[in-house]
Design an enzyme around this catalytic site. Sequence first.
Site, PDB file in Angstrom:
ATOM      1  N   ALA A  78      21.669 -20.329  26.160  1.00 24.27           N
ATOM      2  CA  ALA A  78      21.682 -20.970  27.478  1.00 24.27           C
ATOM      3  C   ALA A  78      21.948 -19.876  28.516  1.00 24.27           C
ATOM      4  CB  ALA A  78      22.693 -22.110  27.571  1.00 24.27           C
ATOM      5  N   LEU A  79      21.099 -18.868  28.452  1.00 20.49           N
ATOM      6  CA  LEU A  79      21.331 -17.626  29.204  1.00 20.49           C
ATOM      7  C   LEU A  79      21.251 -17.852  30.713  1.00 20.49           C
ATOM      8  CD1 LEU A  79      19.291 -15.163  26.947  1.00 20.49           C
ATOM      9  CD2 LEU A  79      21.723 -15.746  26.828  1.00 20.49           C
ATOM     10  N   HIS A 107      24.834 -13.486  31.653  1.00 17.48           N
ATOM     11  CA  HIS A 107      24.298 -12.856  30.439  1.00 17.48           C
ATOM     12  C   HIS A 107      23.291 -11.751  30.801  1.00 17.48           C
ATOM     13  CE1 HIS A 107      25.141 -17.044  28.728  1.00 17.48           C
ATOM     14  NE2 HIS A 107      25.904 -16.259  28.001  1.00 17.48           N
TER      15      HIS A 107
HETATM   16  P1  AMP Z   1      28.704 -16.985  25.839  1.00 20.71           P
HETATM   17  O1  AMP Z   1      27.232 -17.167  25.652  1.00 20.71           O
HETATM   18  O2  AMP Z   1      29.302 -17.913  26.835  1.00 20.71           O
HETATM   19  O3  AMP Z   1      29.445 -16.913  24.532  1.00 20.71           O
HETATM   20  O4  AMP Z   1      28.869 -15.553  26.497  1.00 20.71           O
HETATM   21  C1  AMP Z   1      28.281 -14.407  25.925  1.00 20.71           C
HETATM   22  C2  AMP Z   1      28.817 -13.193  26.645  1.00 20.71           C
HETATM   23  O5  AMP Z   1      28.482 -13.298  28.021  1.00 20.71           O
HETATM   24  C3  AMP Z   1      30.337 -13.081  26.561  1.00 20.71           C
HETATM   25  O6  AMP Z   1      30.677 -11.695  26.435  1.00 20.71           O
HETATM   26  C4  AMP Z   1      30.790 -13.632  27.890  1.00 20.71           C
HETATM   27  O7  AMP Z   1      32.024 -13.114  28.317  1.00 20.71           O
HETATM   28  C5  AMP Z   1      29.664 -13.167  28.783  1.00 20.71           C
HETATM   29  N1  AMP Z   1      29.579 -13.999  29.981  1.00 20.71           N
HETATM   30  C6  AMP Z   1      29.443 -15.348  30.054  1.00 20.71           C
HETATM   31  N2  AMP Z   1      29.440 -15.766  31.339  1.00 20.71           N
HETATM   32  C7  AMP Z   1      29.602 -14.649  32.103  1.00 20.71           C
HETATM   33  C8  AMP Z   1      29.701 -14.409  33.503  1.00 20.71           C
HETATM   34  N3  AMP Z   1      29.651 -15.393  34.383  1.00 20.71           N
HETATM   35  N4  AMP Z   1      29.861 -13.141  33.907  1.00 20.71           N
HETATM   36  C9  AMP Z   1      29.927 -12.115  33.024  1.00 20.71           C
HETATM   37  N5  AMP Z   1      29.842 -12.273  31.687  1.00 20.71           N
HETATM   38  C10 AMP Z   1      29.681 -13.525  31.236  1.00 20.71           C
END
Ligand code: AMP
Length: 281
Positions: free
Chosen positions: A29-30, A34
């Site tokens: 759900a990029l 991401h």
């Molecule tokens: P997730 O898909 O939510 O597990 O996130 C994957 C990676 O993206 C993790 O390292 C998160 O910390 C990073 N991430 C998610 N949302 C953000 C954001 N708004 N800003 C920066 N990094 C993010």
Amino acid sequence: MTVVTQASELTAALGNAGQPRVLVPTMGALHHGHLALIRHAKILAGAQGTVVVSIFVNPMQFDRAGDLAAYPRPREADLAACRAAGVAVVFAPEAAAMYAPDHSVTVSESQLSRNLCGAARPGHFDGVCTVVLKLFLLCSCQIAVFGEKDFQQLAVIRRMVRDLNVPVVIVAHPTVRETNGLAMSSRNARLNAAQRADAPRLRRALLAAQAAFQAGTRRPAELLTMARQAIEASGLARMDYLSLVDADSLESVEHVEGPALLATAVFYGEVRLIDHVCLVP
Ligand code: AMP
């Protein structure tokens, strides 16, 4: 771009082991957060290196079955976003390809995961550590990029890498936000219109407490009350936790003497959002 769903296909897809390999682990759900991590990974990899994005909604890190079931999985849009971002390899396994039915070895962190999300979501960080170590091994990456948005996750992973001598450099990327301040999250898509309009108050509340801190308010109780009232003011957000912790140990602080973290998790209906600010005396 090569899309791989089986661990056994990864080695061939990854190609030249002599060049830097940079992993961005995600649950898909990029969004722009991401994509910022991916852009950073591309810079770290350089022209000869390889950026690998993993997309895996890891069942082991979910504490609520409903949250796991409702987690968005827009696979085609994710692959298109990775392609457009110049990702070389996407690793998108099913759970059965990651965990044997009788898997019985996990990685457990016992200090930094005690508070905040670790307390609110039992077993969550064991799930995170286990899957992240598996992804590091499967992708044989030298570098991995994580977001500061998940501050505790970043701290726990750095601790795992230190304590288990994992040969991966962890690079942090700042939180990417909507223009209204709301931290981007895959879960934001599940907010209804009223919740979405309300959610930026999290950031505003934390920033107001940070401003009060900078203006001299040092008592944690005062800062916590101020932030709690601002977050709960509309009645839409239900507090999961609001804590003031030391930025290194993630233990609660009585007096802010070194860098600290004001961190919160709230529920909008079934959707759980997190955010934090740093307080530096
Ligand atoms: P997730 O898909 O939510 O597990 O996130 C994957 C990676 O993206 C993790 O390292 C998160 O910390 C990073 N991430 C998610 N949302 C953000 C954001 N708004 N800003 C920066 N990094 C993010």
